[in-house]
Design a protein around this motif. Structure first.
Motif, PDB file in Angstrom:
ATOM      1  N   ALA A 384       0.920  -1.309   0.116  1.00  0.00           N
ATOM      2  CA  ALA A 384      -0.069   0.110   0.008  1.00  0.00           C
ATOM      3  C   ALA A 384       0.759   1.210   0.135  1.00  0.00           C
ATOM      4  O   ALA A 384       0.439   2.365  -0.504  1.00  0.00           O
ATOM      5  N   GLY A 385       1.986   1.053   0.625  1.00  0.00           N
ATOM      6  CA  GLY A 385       3.014   2.343   0.549  1.00  0.00           C
ATOM      7  C   GLY A 385       2.853   2.889   1.957  1.00  0.00           C
ATOM      8  O   GLY A 385       2.207   2.814   2.821  1.00  0.00           O
ATOM      9  N   SER A 386       4.069   3.740   2.410  1.00  0.00           N
ATOM     10  CA  SER A 386       3.971   4.393   3.490  1.00  0.00           C
ATOM     11  C   SER A 386       3.083   5.506   3.879  1.00  0.00           C
ATOM     12  O   SER A 386       2.846   5.611   5.045  1.00  0.00           O
ATOM     13  N   GLU A 387       2.480   6.095   2.973  1.00  0.00           N
ATOM     14  CA  GLU A 387       1.567   7.249   3.310  1.00  0.00           C
ATOM     15  C   GLU A 387       0.097   6.575   2.984  1.00  0.00           C
ATOM     16  O   GLU A 387      -0.842   7.232   3.679  1.00  0.00           O
ATOM     17  N   LEU A 388      -0.229   5.834   2.280  1.00  0.00           N
ATOM     18  CA  LEU A 388      -1.676   5.421   1.752  1.00  0.00           C
ATOM     19  C   LEU A 388      -2.048   4.262   2.234  1.00  0.00           C
ATOM     20  O   LEU A 388      -3.084   3.772   2.483  1.00  0.00           O
ATOM     21  N   GLY A 389      -1.197   3.559   3.292  1.00  0.00           N
ATOM     22  CA  GLY A 389      -1.772   2.671   4.241  1.00  0.00           C
ATOM     23  C   GLY A 389      -2.264   3.061   5.455  1.00  0.00           C
ATOM     24  O   GLY A 389      -1.727   3.889   6.107  1.00  0.00           O
ATOM     25  N   ASN A 390      -3.570   2.427   5.968  1.00  0.00           N
ATOM     26  CA  ASN A 390      -4.058   2.994   7.025  1.00  0.00           C
ATOM     27  C   ASN A 390      -3.540   2.477   8.451  1.00  0.00           C
ATOM     28  O   ASN A 390      -2.643   1.719   8.367  1.00  0.00           O
ATOM     29  N   TRP A 391      -4.143   2.777   9.333  1.00  0.00           N
ATOM     30  CA  TRP A 391      -3.500   2.476  10.809  1.00  0.00           C
ATOM     31  C   TRP A 391      -3.600   1.119  11.179  1.00  0.00           C
ATOM     32  O   TRP A 391      -2.650   0.610  11.830  1.00  0.00           O
TER      33      TRP A 391
END
Length: 820
Positions: A384-391
């Motif tokens: 998902a990527g470092s910024e677009l993965g949720n918590w």
């Protein structure tokens, strides 16, 4: 006559004329001879310039809302619903409180339903903005705010200015579309447009999934604003901004130390394949001090790799303590994974360069580094990527387990035994066995957890830490909260009890754990700066950067509690930062923040006492128990008889005990300097087999200690008289047999019989009331030998139910022959 065109052509050189004809023919789609031009392109001319692809769109990292590099006073809003929903709560992945009564909530929310509201960020420098990431509201509230529920569904009309008075179930709150504005002075704003009108950006479709909105062309400014236009539920927003700084920080009051690491390391995120390759490269560069092995497999079959760093990798050296760092219990907490990969490279390079500190660590410590305990979860989060993965994406294992909380709850078992007053005589205070039901094949236990437990049992770890994320602090045991007593009479509280939470239980090593936690937090560049508060709520660390787990976030079956109660290892949790999965551009800064802490914490393993327990022949005694006076938690020796006990500076009364040996006691001094004090023990053998036989005669009950000066009860006097009477009968029979044997054989008379009793008895000791006096049928009347035992009971400093050892009874046993 020549035309003007022909005259112009005749006056030109031939080569120039041919080139011009070719250009004119190309304009008409023909060749020089006037025929239609063939498709398929012209022949490639090596002298011509190669075709260049369009320039790649500029991508910038986050400016730091989620990681808190952007401070609270840099975030402003037009209004707020209440203080717990202010502008400072509008950070990406901001989490709400743990219960519905918590003051803080997870988003910025405007006070009414107007499109004029905005959320603004001041970067304090000229920045090239390339996009924004938006997210909805995280909340534990189930029944709306205590006020007007202004929000409407995304499909409802917004023309009606009247607010809705419904207090129905709380709906998901997220912004679906918005405008973006820019400014250099926060007064004059320019809206992002597509050349004709203000450009609308489309946001979220749920409250959790982050959505990236990229700008077609970057914008350069200092301030950026988001103007929500449509939303679902209430007007609530969480935000991250992507931007490249073009100048230094322009604020005199907030000068940030931007660190560029001088270490030549690989600062990037590594997939499973990249991680394995990097570990292989480090091993090839430093083959004499590193070893790669795996401790098991994940549920998807990925190996859980470990790197050992030691001067003699592959085996435990007597007297050398073992240390471990683990990371990736939760797959989406990626910073710990990268820090351990960086630490591997750093130790290898510094060892080769002759760094005395690193060489000392490697020579005196066996270091184990496990960068990814949950590789399945990491692969999901990395995709998902470092910024677009949720918590939560990648937090759990493939089977749905939270690895940190998947261990046996040994603390509750210990406290239940303490309430029944079974500790430590019948229930141990250390190395508590794993419950049988937990080891069954159908138990709800992750395969990764089973692998970690087997790894812990195999290696005599002394100190360790697991690296996590989402907060910035160090947590130490107990993580389990002790249930409150049912009534005050059942568990009276001491007079000096000041804690407001009676369920909070400290470990016997509470002071040691605090020392260890402070050693990491104080060496960290920013962890002790708690004046800004916590990542999601107020500061819970009392301005120190450390907290006991049960006080902060109670949970049962944690890895820390299990390690403390089942092994010798003192385990802590290090929460590295607010951003679980920071951007690659932040890895250098995070390495510098944590580098000194990682080394300092490892060095604490050499604080306290250490030594070897042997017998009188010099043979090591494994599994001997080391007892420290005043600390109701013991440790055991390793297979080589060596032990380590981390202690704070001071003077300690230490004893070593082992089955079949007499105990040995020493006074050991722990100094403030790094370097454990040597305390070796030599144990002499004792006849425990004979002692067990005597105990069996006493009903397998411990010999009871009597308070000196206490008068005997009538029942006890009766028992004593019956025993003496039975003893006299036995001695008379013995005298007659010896007399007959002497007369028949004509041998000289035998020595007088001993007056010692064949069972544990003294004038100051009596059996428990529940024990019936022995009868004549208990002993064999035809025996020709008698075991005579002299008992000595050591009762130094023992009090009932104080948690210290019972009085030790030793015996000198010999056999009296009655004749052939």
């Amino acid at each position: 006559m020549e035309t003007d065109e022909e005259k112009i052509r005749s006056s030109k050189p031939k080569k120039e004329e041919e080139e011009e004809e070719e250009r004119w023919a190309e304009e008409k789609g023909q060749d020089r001879k006037g025929k239609p031009k063939k498709t398929g392109g012209k022949k490639w001319d090596p002298d011509e310039e190669e075709w260049a692809p369009p320039a790649e769109k500029k991508r910038c990292p986050p400016i730091g809302l989620e990681s808190h590099r952007i401070e609270d006073d840099q975030i402003l809003a037009s209004s707020m619903l209440r203080h717990g929903l202010g502008a400072q709560r509008g950070r990406l992945n901001m989490q709400a409180g743990t219960n519905e009564d918590d003051f803080f909530d997870g988003a910025w929310c405007a006070e009414d339903d107007s499109r004029a509201h905005w959320l603004e960020v001041d970067t304090r420098r000229v920045t090239m903005f390339t996009g924004v990431i938006t997210q909805g509201r995280d909340s534990q509230i189930q029944y709306g705010d205590l006020g007007l529920q202004r929000g409407r569904g995304a499909g409802e009309q917004r023309g009606d200015p009247r607010p809705s008075l419904s207090l129905s179930s709380h709906s998901d709150d997220f912004v679906t579309s918005f405008y973006v504005g820019f400014s250099n002075d926060s007064q004059h704003w320019v809206m992002y447009s597509n050349g004709y009108e203000e450009m609308m950006f489309y946001g979220n479709v749920d409250k959790d999934t982050p959505v990236l909105s990229e700008f077609p062309e970057p914008m350069v400014a200092r301030y950026i604003r988001i103007y929500p236009q449509r939303w679902n539920g209430s007007l609530c927003l969480r935000l991250e901004v992507l931007g490249c700084p073009l100048s230094a920080v322009s604020s005199y009051y907030t000068q940030q130390n931007e660190v560029t690491s001088t270490d030549n390391l690989d600062f990037r995120h590594h997939s499973y394949k990249d991680m394995r390759q990097l570990m292989k490269v480090v091993n090839e560069e430093c083959p004499t001090i590193t070893r790669i092995y795996n401790i098991g497999k994940s549920s998807r079959g990925l190996k859980i790799y470990a790197m050992e760093v030691s001067d003699n990798p592959g085996e435990h050296e007597t007297g050398e303590p073992e240390f471990r760092y683990t990371a990736g219990l939760h797959g989406n907490e990626a910073l710990g994974r990268e820090l351990l990969l960086l630490l591997m490279q750093f130790l290898c390079k510094e060892y080769q360069d002759g760094n005395p500190r690193v060489r000392g660590l490697v020579a005196d410590t066996r270091i184990h580094l496990v960068p990814s305990l949950n590789p399945d979860g990491y692969e999901l989060a990395h995709e998902a990527g470092s910024e677009l993965g949720n918590w939560a994406l990648g937090h759990w294992t493939e089977e749905g387990f939270d690895l940190f909380e998947n261990f046996p709850d040994l603390a509750s078992a210990l406290w239940a035994a303490e309430e029944r007053r079974l500790v430590p005589h019948q229930f141990p205070n250390h190395h508590i066995p794993i419950p049988e039901h937990y080891l069954s094949e159908d138990a709800a236990v992750a395969v990764e957890t089973r692998a970690v437990m087997a790894w812990m049992d195999k290696n005599p770890f002394v100190l360790g830490a697991n690296l996590q994320g989402g907060e910035k602090l160090v947590s130490f045991p107990f993580d389990t909260a002790r249930p409150s007593p049912p009534t005050p009479a059942a568990a009276p509280r001491p007079l000096d009890y000041e804690d407001e939470r009676p369920e909070l239980q400290e470990t016997p090593d509470h002071a040691v754990f605090r020392w260890l936690a402070i050693s990491y937090a104080s060496a960290h560049l920013t962890m002790a700066e708690t004046f800004r508060g916590g990542c999601h709520t107020q500061d819970v660390t009392d301005a120190m950067g450390i907290v006991q787990g049960a006080k902060w976030r109670p949970r049962a079956g944690s890895m820390n509690d299990f390690s403390y109660l089942h092994t010798n290892c003192l385990e802590l949790s290090v929460y590295l930062g607010c951003d679980k999965f920071p951007h690659e551009s932040e890895l250098q800064q995070e390495w510098e923040n944590n580098k000194e802490s990682l080394l300092t914490f490892m060095e604490q393993i050499h604080r306290g006492i250490k030594g070897v327990v042997t017998d009188q022949q010099g043979e090591p005694i494994a599994n001997a128990t080391i007892v420290v006076g005043g600390i109701n938690h013991n440790v055991r020796t390793a297979s080589g008889g060596d032990y380590w006990r981390i202690l704070n500076p001071g003077e300690y009364r230490v004893s070593a005990r082992a089955e079949g040996y007499n105990p040995s006691v020493k006074t050991c001094h722990v100094l403030y300097d790094i370097g454990a004090t040597q305390c070796n023990f030599v144990l002499s053998r004792s006849n425990w087999k004979r002692i067990r036989e005597i105990m069996a005669m006493n009903g397998n009950r411990p010999i009871r200690r009597v308070v000196p000066g206490r008068p005997m009860t009538p029942r006890e006097r009766l028992r004593l008289r019956m025993r003496l009477r039975h003893r006299m009968r036995l001695r008379e029979q013995l005298r007659l047999r010896r007399l007959n044997a002497t007369t028949a054989a004509g041998s000289p008379p035998a020595p007088p019989p001993s007056t010692a009793l064949p069972f544990p008895f003294s004038s100051t000791a009596y059996a428990p009331w529940s024990q019936e006096p022995p009868t004549a049928g208990t002993w064999e009347m035809d025996t020709e030998t008698e075991v005579v035992t002299e008992l000595v009971t050591e009762t130094e400093g023992w009090e009932l139910h104080t948690g210290t050892a019972q009085p030790l009874t030793t015996a000198e046993t010999y056999t009296v022959n009655f004749g052939d």
